[in-house]
Scaffold this active site. Structure first.
Site, PDB file in Angstrom:
ATOM      1  N   ASP A   1       0.804  -1.209   0.126  1.00  8.22           N
ATOM      2  CA  ASP A   1       0.027  -0.017   0.206  1.00  8.22           C
ATOM      3  C   ASP A   1       0.770   1.162   0.059  1.00  8.22           C
ATOM      4  O   ASP A   1       1.776   1.224  -0.923  1.00  8.22           O
ATOM      5  CB  ASP A   1      -1.058  -0.047   1.238  1.00  8.22           C
ATOM      6  CG  ASP A   1      -1.970   1.043   1.123  1.00  8.22           C
ATOM      7  OD1 ASP A   1      -2.874   1.105   0.476  1.00  8.22           O
ATOM      8  OD2 ASP A   1      -1.901   2.005   2.054  1.00  8.22           O
TER       9      ASP A   1
ATOM     10  N   HIS B   1      -7.072  -6.269  -1.017  1.00 18.43           N
ATOM     11  CA  HIS B   1      -6.324  -5.299  -0.867  1.00 18.43           C
ATOM     12  C   HIS B   1      -5.163  -5.619  -0.090  1.00 18.43           C
ATOM     13  O   HIS B   1      -4.037  -5.435  -0.145  1.00 18.43           O
ATOM     14  CB  HIS B   1      -6.797  -3.998  -0.554  1.00 18.43           C
ATOM     15  CG  HIS B   1      -5.841  -2.755  -0.518  1.00 18.43           C
ATOM     16  ND1 HIS B   1      -4.940  -2.391  -1.418  1.00 18.43           N
ATOM     17  CD2 HIS B   1      -5.337  -2.150   0.775  1.00 18.43           C
ATOM     18  CE1 HIS B   1      -4.132  -1.465  -0.875  1.00 18.43           C
ATOM     19  NE2 HIS B   1      -4.249  -1.208   0.324  1.00 18.43           N
TER      20      HIS B   1
END
Length: 328
Positions: free
Chosen positions: A106, A304
Site C-alpha cells: 500500500d 487489498h
C-alpha cells in the site's frame, strides 16, 4: 539460501530523522525491511516475519513515522516522501547494514519504490505489494483526485483537510478499522452494484459504505484489538498526514519524472484490489518502468490486504524472489 532456525521476534527502537522508528525483527541473514501501509502497522507483516526468518533472512517490520511506537512529528509537512525515505535509510544503518532489500505494501509500496529510486546504493532490490509502481511526474495529484467521482468525493480528497477524517474515525476507532478492512477484503467487500467505498457521498462519510457486521476471514478479534489499540493511543493524524503531502511529493520528485527503477524488483497484487485494476496500465508498463522485474503476480480472488489475506502465497513468492535476488 540455507534454512536456519528462526529466532523469536524482537522489538527495537532505532534513531531516525523522525526521532525514533519502532521495528520488530526476526531471523538472521541478509536484511529485508518491511514497510506497511494505511491504516496498519508493523503487525501487518506478522505472517511474513517468521517465514522469512525460517528461510534464512533477517526481516525487520517497521512502524512508519506517525504510527505505533515510532515518532509522530506535529507538522504535516514532516510526512513528505523524502522524509520517509530518510527513515528507511536510517533503519538500515541503525541495524548495522549498508544495504538491504525493501518490501512495501500500500503506501509502503510507494515508500519502498521511492526509496529504491532515490537511494539505489542502499536498497539493492525492491518488492511492491498492492500498489504498482508509477514513475514520478504527470498532473498535480490534488487536481487529478478532485476530478474523480463526479458528485462524489474520492477518499484521498476526503483525507486532505486536517481533522475532517479524524472526526469520523476517532470516536470509534475499532469499528471504523473493522469496516475499512472489510470494505477492501475479497470475502467481505461490497458487490459490484453497491456504492463504491472509495468514494464519499455528498455530506456523507466513508463509513456510510462499509459492509455492516462483516469481518474478513483473515482478521481475528485479537488482530483487530492490536490495530485498534495502537490507533486509539496515537490517533489518526500522523497516518493521514501521508495523504496530505502528495502535492509536496509531486514537487519534490519533479526532477525524477518518468524515471525507472533498475534494481531487481517484485510485484504482487490481488485481482480484486482496486489498486491493481485502476492502475492496470502501470502494470503493463513494467518492461519500461521496472526493467529489473524478476516476477509479477496477480493473486486470483485476493483483495487489498495481500500479505494478510493470502499469507502462504505471499510468503512463498517472497522467499522465491529473495532467493533469486541473493543468487544474482
Amino acid at each position: 539460501m540455507p534454512v536456519t532456525t528462526a529466532t523469536e521476534p524482537t522489538h527495537r527502537l532505532v534513531p531516525s530523522p523522525a526521532g525514533r522508528i519502532h521495528l520488530v525483527e526476526q531471523g538472521r541473514g541478509p536484511l529485508v525491511v518491511l514497510v506497511h501501509g494505511f491504516p496498519e502497522s508493523w503487525y501487518s507483516w506478522r505472517h511474513q516475519l517468521p517465514a522469512l526468518a525460517a528461510a534464512g533472512y533477517r526481516a525487520a517490520a517497521v512502524d512508519v513515522r506517525g504510527y505505533g511506537r515510532s515518532s509522530r512529528p506535529a507538522a504535516t509537512e514532516a510526512y513528505r516522501m523524502l522524509d520517509l525515505v530518510a527513515d528507511c535509510v536510517a533503519v538500515v544503518h541503525a541495524l548495522g547494514e549498508e544495504s538491504a532489500v525493501l518490501v512495501g505494501h500500500d503506501w509502503g509500496a510507494n515508500i519502498a519504490a521511492t526509496s529504491a529510486l532515490l537511494r539505489p546504493g542502499v536498497f539493492r532490490a525492491v518488492g511492491l505489494l498492492g500498489v504498482p509502481y508509477t514513475p514520478p511526474g504527470g498532473p498535480k495529484p490534488s487536481e487529478v483526485f478532485a476530478q474523480l467521482g463526479g458528485d462524489e468525493e474520492f477518499y484521498v480528497s476526503y483525507f486532505q483537510q486536517p481533522g475532517r477524517a479524524e472526526a469520523e474515525i476517532e470516536p470509534d476507532v475499532r469499528g471504523w478499522l473493522a469496516g475499512f478492512y472489510a470494505a477492501l477484503s475479497a470475502d467481505t467487500m461490497p458487490g459490484p452494484d453497491a456504492p463504491d467505498p472509495h468514494f464519499v457521498g455528498r455530506d456523507g462519510t466513508l463509513r456510510d459504505r462499509f459492509p455492516a457486521g462483516r469481518t474478513p476471514s483473515w482478521l481475528s478479534e485479537d488482530d483487530l484489538d492490536v490495530y485498534a489499540a495502537e490507533f486509539e493511543r496515537t490517533g489518526l493524524t500522523g497516518a493521514l498526514a501521508r495523504y496530505r503531502n502528495m502535492d509536496r511529493d509531486w514537487a519534490d520528485l519533479a526532477g525524477h519524472a518518468g524515471a525507472p527503477i533498475a534494481q531487481p524488483s517484485l510485484f504482487v497484487g490481488g485481482t480484486l484490489d482496486a489498486s491493481t485494476t485502476w492502475l492496470a496500465d502501470a502494470i503493463e508498463a513494467y518492461p519500461r518502468t521496472l526493467p529489473g522485474l524478476i516476477s509479477s503476480h496477480l493473486l486470483d480472488g485476493c483483495g487489498h490486504w495481500a500479505q494478510q489475506e493470502r499469507p502462504e502465497d505471499v510468503n512463498r513468492i517472497l522467499v522465491e524472489w529473495l532467493d533469486a535476488v541473493s543468487a544474482s
